[in-house]
Design a protein around this motif. Sequence first.
Motif, mmCIF file in Angstrom:
data_model
loop_
_atom_site.group_PDB
_atom_site.id
_atom_site.type_symbol
_atom_site.label_atom_id
_atom_site.label_comp_id
_atom_site.label_asym_id
_atom_site.label_seq_id
_atom_site.Cartn_x
_atom_site.Cartn_y
_atom_site.Cartn_z
ATOM 1 N N PRO A 169 0.835 -1.195 0.000
ATOM 2 C CA PRO A 169 0.000 0.000 0.000
ATOM 3 C C PRO A 169 0.874 1.252 0.000
ATOM 4 N N MET A 170 0.658 2.129 -0.966
ATOM 5 C CA MET A 170 1.421 3.372 -1.018
ATOM 6 C C MET A 170 0.462 4.524 -1.308
ATOM 7 N N LYS A 171 0.872 5.715 -0.860
ATOM 8 C CA LYS A 171 -0.003 6.880 -0.978
ATOM 9 C C LYS A 171 0.279 7.616 -2.284
ATOM 10 N N ARG A 191 -7.373 10.137 -6.375
ATOM 11 C CA ARG A 191 -7.074 11.500 -5.946
ATOM 12 C C ARG A 191 -5.802 11.482 -5.119
ATOM 13 N N ILE A 192 -5.163 12.658 -5.078
ATOM 14 C CA ILE A 192 -3.982 12.800 -4.231
ATOM 15 C C ILE A 192 -4.387 12.418 -2.802
ATOM 16 N N GLY A 193 -3.554 11.636 -2.144
ATOM 17 C CA GLY A 193 -3.853 11.236 -0.767
ATOM 18 C C GLY A 193 -4.483 9.856 -0.684
ATOM 19 N N ASP A 194 -5.021 9.355 -1.797
ATOM 20 C CA ASP A 194 -5.548 7.988 -1.797
ATOM 21 C C ASP A 194 -4.408 6.999 -1.615
ATOM 22 N N TYR A 195 -4.744 5.853 -1.038
ATOM 23 C CA TYR A 195 -3.758 4.775 -0.984
ATOM 24 C C TYR A 195 -4.079 3.757 -2.074
ATOM 25 N N VAL A 196 -3.028 3.260 -2.721
ATOM 26 C CA VAL A 196 -3.230 2.244 -3.751
ATOM 27 C C VAL A 196 -2.349 1.042 -3.437
ATOM 28 N N LEU A 197 -2.722 -0.084 -4.023
ATOM 29 C CA LEU A 197 -1.894 -1.272 -3.898
ATOM 30 C C LEU A 197 -0.965 -1.298 -5.105
ATOM 31 N N LEU A 198 0.333 -1.247 -4.850
ATOM 32 C CA LEU A 198 1.297 -1.198 -5.948
ATOM 33 C C LEU A 198 1.850 -2.598 -6.220
#
Lengths: 70, 335, 363
Positions: free
Chosen positions: A6-8, A37-44
């Motif tokens: 998880p990264m922002k 959106r900026i600030g969301d966390y995504v799974l990389l």
Amino acid sequence: MCLGIPMKVVKIDGDEGVVEAGGLRKRANLSLTKGLRIGDYVLLHAGFAIEKLKDKEARKTLQVLRDMHI
Amino acid sequence: MGKEKILLSHGSGGKLMHNLIDTLFLKELGNEISRKKNDSAVINIGNKKIAFTTDSYVVNPIFFPGGDIGSLAIHGTVNDLAVCGARPLYISLGMIIEEGLDMDILKRITASIKAASKRSGIKVVTGDMKVVEKGSCDKIFINSSGIGELYYRGLSTDNIKAGDAIIINGGIGEHAISVLSKREGIRFSSAVKSDSAPLSALITKILKASGKVRLMRDPTRGGVATTLNEIVKDGKFGVSIDEKSIPVKRGVREACELLGFDPLYLACEGRVLIVVAKEDAKKVVNVMKKDALGRDARIIGRIIKEHKARVCLNTSLGGRRIVDMLSGEQLPRIC
Amino acid sequence: MKYVDEYRNKRLIDKVAREIRSVADKGRFYNIMEVCGTHTMNIFRFGLRDLLPSNIRLMSGPGCPVCVTPNEFIDKAIWLGGLKGVIIATFGDMFRVPGSYSSLEKEKAAGCDVRMVYSSMDALDIARKNPEREVVFLGVGFETTSPTVAQSILAARKDEIGNFSVLSGHKTMPEALRSLVRGSRLNIGGFLLPGHVSVIIGKRPYEFLSKSYKKRCVIAGFEPLDILEAILMLITQKRPAIEIQYTRVTGKSGNPIARRAMEKVFDKKASLWRGIGKIKDSGLVIKDNFSDFDAEKRFSPKIKRPKENKGCICGDVLQGVKTPLDCGLFGKACNPENPVGSCMVSTEGTCAAYYKYRGKGNG
């Protein structure tokens, strides 16, 4: 079989962006996820954001475990 | 066998390298001194005991956050002497330079060597340089050899006892991550700086504080995991370490999660593992904490009678696992 | 790290482990397969088996792409790497995997241009920067990875990058599970399903497991707390069903954008799994209208007959029929320095995990 961390999201530039964790920033491809959106966390995974993290669900999981009485 | 070739893994500090050293170099060239496989050889000249060591530096990129190939060549050799209980004195430098290298780069590296020598209190007393055709080496390779005077005797695996504490002076893996962050194909930006530093002054303080230091090692290639395995390799003891006490700084941890690395196998260039009698451990940690290079010092584990020749890690969740030696350099993975 | 540290909280983990111990029926055995190699790795890395009662048995499944890639694939990659002007771009995972006769690591030492990349997009960048060279990317992985590779092929087409191609060894998970439960020689009561594959495909493709085969299943995340919670869900599941533990990223229907990319570029075809054999519809090949980007079609690799290693029981290990400890080669002829089978070379391979974390199998 597949590492995903998880990264922002800190920068969005079309399908490209920059994600961050613990001061580490890395370029990421965002084309597999919509409406970030900026600030969301995504799974990389392998340089791609493959899904957005759902904070509500994350908190729910933890709450259920915290409330569990043994 | 006839077609066997040298692989990059042979140079990674892990098992392949150890096997090659044992089955080729030590078999053909070994003697009572080299077979001890210490960071420095200890030799007698007249009535003096001298520590003598050599190392080659081929780091890519040559400049990385927190250091460069020049300072690394000084610190690395100084540390190999210091962990043997020697006061580093004189260093030689051999440079192999690729045709076409910018003169400014060479000047920057030289300035860095000068600063590192001053900080480490050593003198560069002799040197050599060769220029090779473009493509024959990558920008610049440096070999440095050093000698120092032994002032503390009895650092040896023979002195280890069950119950001895194992101490480290700071966070692990920072050097490896700072270098990796600049590597082609991995590239990320990060606040992690190499821990490359001369440890001689810190080590002098440690050895002054305790007469019961058994052994010291700097966990460079192969990291803490490999170094601890080497310490108990002869099979008399085992090692038990506690995951939660091992300092891993912010940034290093995230990089490890991202690339699928285990920080225990990452190289450090300014860290020392100290095996010391249990009763002196706290005293040593307190002395270390007063030094800038030992601020994060802590006990990470102990020598045990069980699990001979093994390193056991108590996970932060209360489980247990074996930590083996590195087998080949860790590769960034997606699985 | 957000979304990581919370799931490594010792207090909560102890609590869930206690709950597992208290609800597990002492009179029976629970045979659970963790399908995914990353689950296997984390179970060892965090020492989770020590927290479970002894009647909960965890078995590792076929979900390690490196482990199930047949020698033939590596042989082809090596053949391609031997062509003049070719750069092989690969995930680090494949670098040391032995093929029938050699590995990419050894070929690199012999002069082959092998570059390690973190993303297929990095391979595309290498192609952009080296227009006079041919860049072949080795596409391996399950549904988590194949959409990313599909995106690179789509980008290559859009940007007209003619010197980029992919050798596809991609595989799909549900078909492998179907073959596993169909021919199961072992009694598996439940599955921990791979969370990251499920991020893409959702839960529907697994439904046959609960409906036709009455297997209990939980789609699980990878942190220690995720794994333990999923085990708890599994042993308390009333009727066979597909439940999702990893709700913070896995929805019921998966990621449609990723699936569309996959469907655009790949066709399903029978595929060879190391040690398991050919499984119908379990492989992804590049569609005909993308054949310019298909290394297989562009270069038609001509390889010697692939050779599988005698004595290696990787196949049985991958199917959960045997453990590495049952293998005569394990820890002796087969070790991380000289891997015989790919379950030893892949960091997430069951044999490597046993070797690395249990200490040569004696622990």
